[in-house]
Design an enzyme around this catalytic site. Structure first.
Site, mmCIF file in Angstrom:
data_model
loop_
_atom_site.group_PDB
_atom_site.id
_atom_site.type_symbol
_atom_site.label_atom_id
_atom_site.label_comp_id
_atom_site.label_asym_id
_atom_site.label_seq_id
_atom_site.Cartn_x
_atom_site.Cartn_y
_atom_site.Cartn_z
ATOM 1 N N LYS A 73 -7.867 18.247 39.366
ATOM 2 C CA LYS A 73 -7.502 19.033 40.549
ATOM 3 C C LYS A 73 -6.863 20.339 40.082
ATOM 4 O O LYS A 73 -6.049 20.338 39.133
ATOM 5 C CB LYS A 73 -6.520 18.225 41.405
ATOM 6 N N SER A 90 -6.151 16.511 50.433
ATOM 7 C CA SER A 90 -6.437 17.793 49.835
ATOM 8 C C SER A 90 -7.206 17.735 48.527
ATOM 9 O O SER A 90 -7.765 18.751 48.095
ATOM 10 C CB SER A 90 -5.136 18.546 49.595
ATOM 11 N N SER A 150 -3.291 12.602 49.953
ATOM 12 C CA SER A 150 -4.346 13.470 49.412
ATOM 13 C C SER A 150 -5.212 12.866 48.328
ATOM 14 O O SER A 150 -6.196 13.500 47.926
ATOM 15 C CB SER A 150 -3.741 14.764 48.889
HETATM 16 N N1 GLN Z 1 -2.854 15.963 54.349
HETATM 17 C C1 GLN Z 1 -1.438 15.931 54.074
HETATM 18 C C2 GLN Z 1 -0.868 17.312 54.237
HETATM 19 O O1 GLN Z 1 -1.573 18.157 54.652
HETATM 20 C C3 GLN Z 1 -1.194 15.377 52.716
HETATM 21 C C4 GLN Z 1 -1.402 16.369 51.656
HETATM 22 C C5 GLN Z 1 -1.199 15.827 50.291
HETATM 23 O O2 GLN Z 1 -1.046 14.612 50.105
HETATM 24 N N2 GLN Z 1 -1.135 16.724 49.325
HETATM 25 O O3 GLN Z 1 0.248 17.558 53.962
#
Ligand code: GLN
Length: 485
Positions: free
Chosen positions: A81, A156, A180
């Site tokens: 990532k 994400s 995410s």
């Molecule tokens: N979708 C969640 C957010 O937007 C989690 C994001 C993540 O785990 N980095 O914060």
């Protein structure tokens, strides 16, 4: 046969490369050929490191020819990532604000991968600064789901999930703050795991919300996820939140079955009041039945405060983000929009460099922390967080692991939820409670839902409960119907 079964696993590749049965170079070339074929439509990568990877694969082959043991990931291509620092290689967080920045050091997980003989193949796309659930918030364009390119891969860590689902790499790393890793794993039909807070070093992970962020694996099999977690996990003196203990032998526990384990189906995370797709609810019940048939004791359990998880998270995470992202000021990293005064330079740089969702989070977080509102918002959210931890503790007195869907829905069409941030936030309803508690949790593919798209089941465990979590995950994998289309 499912597309995810066509390609070899990390464990299989490493075994073949270590014995000289296959060369690291031929394994890599096979993966690069697949990337050539499909990356144009999927956009899993921000940076493909083909030349570096070829040189690295050749080096591994030479060391093996010389009789060296290169480690448990010998010749295994790995995608990272793009919020994990890689020395001398652009690391963007999919944000314009880091344009041109090359970290002067490697994240600890990257060092550990290299020490284990892995071949880093590229940096994957994400929602900007890991804020999102669809990988549509990237400054470089969205990633598409390899199983249906009209749909999102989740987020994400959507690029890392898509890279594994498309066969671009057998394994990849993502980060999970509120879901995410688990949510994109579910939407792409792969395995994704978040360890206990403190079990994987965050040194070199660009911070989003420091009390929540964790690094973890994506893989096609539970065994590969365990292997990658063992390689990157364990104590690191460079991360002050790192638990000073070695990582357990997860792979050794996978064959132990679930006989006698007590498994709780979390009532509040089954979507009783709507909003969850019926097929997702049905697969979750079938997963529980399958575990019961394998010898586990399954019952429904209530974790009442988990219903407030989403509200607490969307105060705590933005509050921490507003503080963490203050460092991107046009002076030390990447983009700089030079103006007459320092203040104007900060303003112009941050206005040009951050996308809409990141700006929204910074404003929400700054507001939640501002004097006069701190107690009403941030303080209250922290108290709710404690209630969630207490409720989980009570549940884990009676159960070894807990079960829920990973996501309320299967992969949705691109653009479907971009207009309304709240609809997007609801994707994290199942994953956020264990994030707030700091507990390990993972997603395992279990059959299909609407449109034949994969459904992921979330296995949660108490702090340091990775062993029982992986045992249950292995049992689910063995019992899963058919696999993703
Ligand atoms: N979708 C969640 C957010 O937007 C989690 C994001 C993540 O785990 N980095 O914060």
């Amino acid at each position: 046969m499912s597309p995810v079964e066509r390609f070899q696993t990390a464990a299989g590749v490493a075994a073949a490369v270590a014995t000289g049965e296959r060369s690291a170079r031929s394994v890599l070339d096979e993966h690069l050929a697949r990337i050539d074929e499909r990356e144009g439509e999927i956009h899993a990568f921000n940076h493909l490191l083909a030349d570096e990877a070829r040189a690295r694969a050749d080096e591994i082959d030479a060391r093996i020819a010389a009789g060296e043991d290169v480690g448990p990931l010998a010749g295994v291509p790995v995608a990272l990532k793009d919020n994990l620092c890689t020395r001398g290689i652009p690391t963007t967080c999919s944000s314009k604000i880091l344009d041109g920045w090359r970290p002067p050091y490697d994240a600890t997980v990257v060092t550990r991968l290299r020490d284990a003989g892995a071949v880093v193949i590229g940096k994957t796309n994400l929602d900007e600064f890991a804020m999102g659930s669809s990988t549509e918030n990237s400054a470089f364009g969205a990633t598409r789901n390899p199983l249906d390119t009209s749909r999102v891969p989740g987020g994400s860590s959507g690029g890392s999930a898509a890279a594994v689902a498309a066969g671009f790499a057998p394994i990849s790393l993502g980060s999970d703050t509120g879901g995410s890793i688990r949510q994109p794993a579910a939407l792409c039909g792969v395995v994704g795991a978040k360890p206990t807070y403190g079990r994987a070093s965050r040194y070199g992970l660009i911070a989003f919300a420091s009390s929540l962020d964790q690094i973890g694996p994506f893989a096609r099999t539970v065994e590969d996820a365990a292997l990658l977690m063992e390689v990157v996990g364990g104590h690191d003196p460079l991360d002050a939140t790192s638990i000073p203990e070695p990582f357990p032998d997860l792979r050794g526990t996978l064959g132990r079955g679930v006989e006698g384990l007590r498994i709780g189906l979390v009532e509040e995370l089954l979507g009783g009041e709507g909003g969850f797709q019926p097929e997702v609810q049905a697969r979750t019940r079938e997963a529980a039945d399958a575990l019961e048939a394998a010898g586990a004791k399954v019952d429904v359990v209530s974790v009442p405060a988990s219903t407030y998880g989403l509200s607490a998270y969307y105060l705590i995470a933005p509050a921490e983000a507003s503080s963490n992202l203050a460092r991107f000021d046009g002076v030390r990293f990447g983009l700089r929009d030079e103006r007459a005064t320092m203040g104007e330079t900060y303003d112009a740089t941050r206005t040009a460099g951050f996308g809409a969702e990141v700006k929204r989070r910074i404003m929400l977080g700054t507001y939640a922390l501002s004097s006069g509102y701190y107690d009403a918002y941030y303080g209250k959210a922290q108290r709710v967080r404690t209630m969630i931890i207490d409720d989980f503790d009570a549940a884990y007195e009676r159960f070894d692991v807990l079960l829920s869907p990973s996501s309320p829905c299967v992969a949705f069409p691109l653009g479907d939820k971009t207009a309304d941030p709240l609809t997007m936030y609801l994707n994290d309803v199942c994953t956020i409670p264990s994030s707030l508690a700091g507990h390990p949790a993972m997603s395992v593919p279990f059959g299909t839902g609407a449109e034949g798209l994969p459904v992921g089941i979330q296995v949660m465990a108490p702090a340091l409960g990775e062993e029982q979590m992986f045992r249950v995950a292995a049992a689910l994998e063995a019992a899963a119907p058919g696999g993703a289309r």
